[in-house]
Enzyme design. Structure first.
Site, short mmCIF file in Angstrom:
data_model
loop_
_atom_site.label_atom_id
_atom_site.label_comp_id
_atom_site.label_asym_id
_atom_site.label_seq_id
_atom_site.Cartn_x
_atom_site.Cartn_y
_atom_site.Cartn_z
N TYR A 53 -49.79 37.02 67.67
CA TYR A 53 -50.43 37.28 66.45
C TYR A 53 -49.65 37.49 64.90
O TYR A 53 -49.17 38.44 65.67
CB TYR A 53 -52.18 37.41 66.32
CG TYR A 53 -52.74 36.48 67.22
CD1 TYR A 53 -52.48 35.21 67.87
CD2 TYR A 53 -53.76 36.97 67.72
CE1 TYR A 53 -53.36 34.54 68.28
CE2 TYR A 53 -54.65 36.35 68.47
CZ TYR A 53 -54.57 35.17 68.45
OH TYR A 53 -55.04 34.49 69.63
N PHE A 239 -62.54 26.21 62.61
CA PHE A 239 -61.75 27.13 61.75
C PHE A 239 -62.25 26.70 60.42
O PHE A 239 -62.49 26.65 59.16
CB PHE A 239 -60.31 26.13 61.26
CG PHE A 239 -59.27 26.25 62.13
CD1 PHE A 239 -58.32 26.44 61.61
CD2 PHE A 239 -58.94 27.52 63.41
CE1 PHE A 239 -56.51 27.36 62.69
CE2 PHE A 239 -57.69 28.03 64.02
CZ PHE A 239 -56.70 28.17 63.15
N LEU A 242 -67.44 24.72 60.33
CA LEU A 242 -69.13 24.64 61.08
C LEU A 242 -69.71 25.72 59.97
O LEU A 242 -71.12 25.69 60.54
CB LEU A 242 -69.61 24.80 62.59
CG LEU A 242 -68.42 23.77 62.87
CD1 LEU A 242 -68.80 24.22 64.68
CD2 LEU A 242 -68.94 22.04 63.20
N GLY A 244 -69.76 24.56 56.17
CA GLY A 244 -69.64 23.58 55.56
C GLY A 244 -69.09 23.70 54.29
O GLY A 244 -69.21 23.02 53.34
#
Length: 347
Positions: A53, A239, A242, A244
């Site tokens: 990461y 990502f 969800l 919108g």
């Protein structure tokens, strides 16, 4: 906040965890520390990282996430925090990580642990995970298993991986182990090898799980039930889909716009109508879209912790508040009806 003791361990983890893959790329150090402080103050004790990461993986930033966490961690009570990180596996093209690991043998795993401990400024890691399998498997949006790729591969045997991890547990450098991006066959092989050879037993599986990716329910859920394993669910908001914010072709200053390389997983043809259907369901019940999505993941019997990753502190606050929603039976039934129409459009 709810807490669960992982079976076969003494680790008591918050059922919401903080994912940190934005730290060092989309999130600067000051914001990362603010997120960590806020999470800890609100009962989150599980902090999840990885040696590769931030995401996307780049030579210039590799290890920065753990470094940010390490500078924060040294000022905090270590025993209040369950720190999880991961060793990068082979075949992903990260030549800057240990020269491009060709396997998950003892030398690679040991070097990875030592690097993470140094960056994290700690003496031990509570949960150490294999980030992806040593063998070729479909992952990160891929769906087809390849016999040809497996015949050509020479992966580190699972028993050898467990032996390397056992030595690090014996040395006190890690406490427990888990898998990530694993398949049902792989999970069972790790469990069988641990039983057969008296080696450490995996405690968790960290895989993607959300309303548009419920592949975990195709075998791994049953394994969790019978074997006493817990899912650390990553990407519960797919990502950001969800929330919108991408509906109707919108292109906000967000991950999928900034990093188009993630498109193959999250820009598939049937994702848009599925997301619209779930968004309409949330609106019909007068609940925030992210609340519906997060609460669905959090409510599953196999979910040990739902990992929330945020670019900003405001996003973290919003998601943490949203995750407190309790789904009622009509919402559950409606979710299943949408899932039957749009099964797993973003595996």
């Amino acid at each position: 906040m709810n807490y669960r003791t992982l079976p076969h361990t003494e680790l008591r983890i918050s059922d919401i965890g903080l994912g940190t893959m934005t730290f060092g790329e989309q999130t600067d150090e000051a914001c990362a520390h603010a997120q960590l402080d806020y999470a800890l103050d609100h009962g989150i004790n599980l902090i999840d990282a990885a040696e590769m990461y931030p995401v996307p993986g780049r030579r210039e930033t590799q290890g920065r996430t753990e470094t940010f966490i390490g500078r924060w961690l040294k000022t905090k009570p270590r025993d209040r925090i369950v720190l999880a990180t991961k060793v990068a596996g082979p075949s992903r093209g990260f030549s800057w990580i240990r020269g491009g690991p060709t396997g998950l043998d003892a030398a690679n795993i040991t070097q990875a642990v030592e690097g993470s401990l140094k960056r994290l400024q700690t003496d031990y890691i509570d949960l150490y995970q294999i980030h992806w399998p040593a063998r070729p498997v479909p992952m990160f949006g891929e769906t087809r298993f390849s016999p040809q790729a497996n015949r050509a591969a020479e992966p580190t045997p699972i028993e050898e991986q467990l032996q390397a991890l056992a030595a690090l547990i014996q040395a006190g450098k890690i406490r427990h182990i888990g898998l990530s991006n694993e398949t049902p066959w792989g999970v069972m092989r790790f469990l069988e090898a641990a039983r057969a050879y008296g080696l450490p037993r995996i405690a968790t599986i960290q895989n993607a799980y959300n309303l548009v990716n419920r592949v975990f329910e195709q075998g791994l859920d049953e394994i969790c039930y019978h074997e006493g394993l817990g899912l650390l669910a990553y990407s519960p908001l797919a990502f950001g889909l969800l929330t919108g914010k991408y509906i109707g072709g919108a292109e906000p200053e967000a991950r999928l716009v900034r990093f188009p390389e993630f498109g193959p997983r999250y820009r598939k043809p049937y994702i848009e109508p599925a997301v619209r259907a779930y968004a309409d369901l949330a609106a019909a019940h007068n609940v925030p879209f992210n609340a519906l999505a997060l609460s669905f993941v959090r409510s599953q019997f196999f979910t040990a912790s739902t990992l929330i990753g945020a670019r900003t502190l405001a996003q973290l606050k919003d998601d943490l508040e949203a995750a407190s929603l309790l789904l009622d039976e009509p919402m559950r039934q409606a979710i299943e009806e949408i899932h039957r129409r749009f099964p797993n459009p973003a595996p």
